[in-house]
Write a protein that holds these residues in place. Sequence first.
Motif, short mmCIF file in Angstrom:
data_model
loop_
_atom_site.label_atom_id
_atom_site.label_comp_id
_atom_site.label_asym_id
_atom_site.label_seq_id
_atom_site.Cartn_x
_atom_site.Cartn_y
_atom_site.Cartn_z
N PRO A 243 -4.45 -7.83 -7.18
CA PRO A 243 -5.72 -7.30 -7.69
C PRO A 243 -5.92 -5.88 -7.19
O PRO A 243 -5.55 -5.58 -6.04
N TYR A 244 -6.48 -5.01 -8.03
CA TYR A 244 -6.67 -3.62 -7.63
C TYR A 244 -7.53 -3.52 -6.37
O TYR A 244 -7.32 -2.65 -5.51
N PHE A 245 -8.47 -4.43 -6.27
CA PHE A 245 -9.40 -4.41 -5.15
C PHE A 245 -8.67 -4.44 -3.79
O PHE A 245 -9.18 -3.91 -2.79
N ALA A 246 -7.49 -5.04 -3.75
CA ALA A 246 -6.73 -5.12 -2.49
C ALA A 246 -6.50 -3.71 -1.92
O ALA A 246 -6.52 -3.51 -0.70
N HIS A 247 -6.31 -2.74 -2.80
CA HIS A 247 -6.10 -1.36 -2.38
C HIS A 247 -7.37 -0.80 -1.73
O HIS A 247 -7.32 -0.18 -0.66
N ALA A 248 -8.49 -1.04 -2.36
CA ALA A 248 -9.77 -0.55 -1.84
C ALA A 248 -10.05 -1.17 -0.47
O ALA A 248 -10.44 -0.46 0.48
N LEU B 106 -15.10 1.98 -2.22
CA LEU B 106 -15.54 2.34 -3.57
C LEU B 106 -14.84 3.59 -4.11
O LEU B 106 -15.20 4.09 -5.17
N HIS B 107 -13.83 4.09 -3.39
CA HIS B 107 -13.32 5.42 -3.74
C HIS B 107 -12.68 5.52 -5.11
O HIS B 107 -12.60 6.60 -5.68
N ASP B 108 -12.23 4.41 -5.68
CA ASP B 108 -11.61 4.48 -7.01
C ASP B 108 -12.51 3.93 -8.11
O ASP B 108 -12.13 3.94 -9.27
N ALA B 109 -13.67 3.45 -7.74
CA ALA B 109 -14.53 2.76 -8.72
C ALA B 109 -15.13 3.70 -9.76
O ALA B 109 -15.24 3.34 -10.93
N ALA C 251 -6.29 7.78 4.30
CA ALA C 251 -6.25 6.31 4.37
C ALA C 251 -5.79 5.74 3.03
O ALA C 251 -4.97 4.82 2.97
N ASP C 252 -6.30 6.32 1.95
CA ASP C 252 -5.92 5.93 0.59
C ASP C 252 -4.42 6.14 0.39
O ASP C 252 -3.70 5.27 -0.09
N ARG C 253 -3.94 7.29 0.84
CA ARG C 253 -2.53 7.61 0.69
C ARG C 253 -1.64 6.66 1.50
O ARG C 253 -0.57 6.26 1.07
N HIS D 23 -2.11 3.51 2.19
CA HIS D 23 -1.90 2.24 1.48
C HIS D 23 -1.07 2.44 0.22
O HIS D 23 -0.23 1.61 -0.11
N ASN D 24 -1.27 3.55 -0.47
CA ASN D 24 -0.45 3.81 -1.66
C ASN D 24 1.03 3.92 -1.29
O ASN D 24 1.90 3.48 -2.04
N MET D 25 1.32 4.48 -0.13
CA MET D 25 2.71 4.60 0.31
C MET D 25 3.28 3.23 0.68
O MET D 25 4.45 2.96 0.47
MN MN Z 1 -7.01 5.01 -4.19
#
Ligand code: MN
Length: 530
Positions: A43-48, A70-73, A136-138, A140-142
Amino acid sequence: MTSVKEIVGEMAGASPEDIAFVEKAYEYSKKAHEGQLRYSGEPYFAHAAATAKVLAEYGMDATTIAAGLLHDAVEDGRVSRAEMEKEFGKELLFIVDGVTKLGTHKYRGAERHAESLRRLLVATASDIRVLIVKLADRKHNMQTLEYVPEHKRRRIALETLEIYAPIADRLGMGKMKSTLEDLAFPYVDPDAATHAAEVRKLKTQETEDGLAKVQKELLRELKAKGLTTFRSDIRMKGLWSLHQKLKRKNDDISLIHDIAALRIVVPTVEDCYTTLGTVHALYKPLPGEFKDYIAFPKPNGYQSLHTTVVTPEAGIVEIQIRTEEMHRRAQFGIASHMTYKQLGKGVEKLGKEVQKSRFSAISFSWIRSLIPSLMKVSRKSDGPKGVTKVPPWLAELAEAHTEVAGSEEFVEGLKEDFFSHRVFVFTPQGDVIDLPAQSTPIDFAYAIHSDLGDHLQGAKVNGKLVSFETELGNGDIVEIIRRDSAHPSQKWLEIARTSLARRHIRATLGMTEPAKPPRTRRRFWKKKAA
Ligand code: MN
């Protein structure tokens, strides 16, 4: 999936209101991203949620943690900005907007523009918290990059390595820096990453037992000296940082002594030097290898004593000595200046915190070096695009530094600063080019490529045709029209502001070039692997 308990569990000392705020954001984000999947199938939410957990670990305030959730919402159009502001307030929306804006500046691999992009990102982050959320976002994306389509992976990994890890480094966030580097490295250069991993494994196996013995012996000796409250561990060098060093040493492993280093963390600065004395009494130090980063911190604020000694048990070993406070700052950097409670009161706290430390006057010199150019910029342009004013957190730091360092040193720094009087402009593809202030389309064309300059027919700024005399402003998008039959004229020499452009113009006009040695630039930042 990161649970709300895991996030809240990291928020030591948070008030019930703050916890409730984060819990609300958690549920809200979960709902907003419902039905949306990541490349991984999660689920996308896992990233958030994962992003928010990193922010909580870094001791960020409730607003920032909620912004992580909420950064991607908003960008996904799942929540309107108005609704987000109504539910979570202006401050949170401000951070989320900032993160979205940073995402629009992409690195496309032109290494010579990397520094410009780093500076642009820091300069456009209107709040330091925006940068920290982005990091922090980066992270998890990595961690989930393997699921991203192959053609995108390399660009993202390269951007992480060239842009975001260096930013983390300059903000003193050592832990974030090495994490990002080691996550990106295998995607950028798989063979080199495998090689570095093998070298590290081999070296570790060789020294593991010996190092444990050294550790034991040293601890006994320190206790005998009356030092009882300290801890030590063995720190492994990051793979990317090891790779850089291998390159510098022509792959001669025997010249690298800090793959596994012994780290000793003590309560006070005095204890650091006592420990150093004990170490040197016990083992012979290698001459020229001792570094006192306590008296002379690195530009990003890093402090420690580093010494390399010869031990009978483990051969040549690097030993790092620091206080708890230095250790915390080495890991979290600028984020550690904003412990949970302080941030709630706003950025002014950051300045005060900085003033408290007697060493911080020379810390964060990279950030400090940005300030004069930003101040220039803020006076010159007030368009909606680009860098229009000094973000308050940077201004705070500047003021704190002025007071601590004494205006003399600071003003001197401004005058010398290599980066003052610069403008940031964009190619239509979104690459950032930085030029001296008052540069013109001619300078821009030559900065891209000499061929483009030599055949410059016309230029568009923000979609409109302009004359060659036009001074470029921050955030301008500049498009060059090229034509084979177009050539420089004598007049261009008066218009061009960069010596690069003038040199090319003179050469095409058949003028002899004045014999002048190439201008050496003061490098304010030397890439250095710790
Ligand atoms: Mn993001």
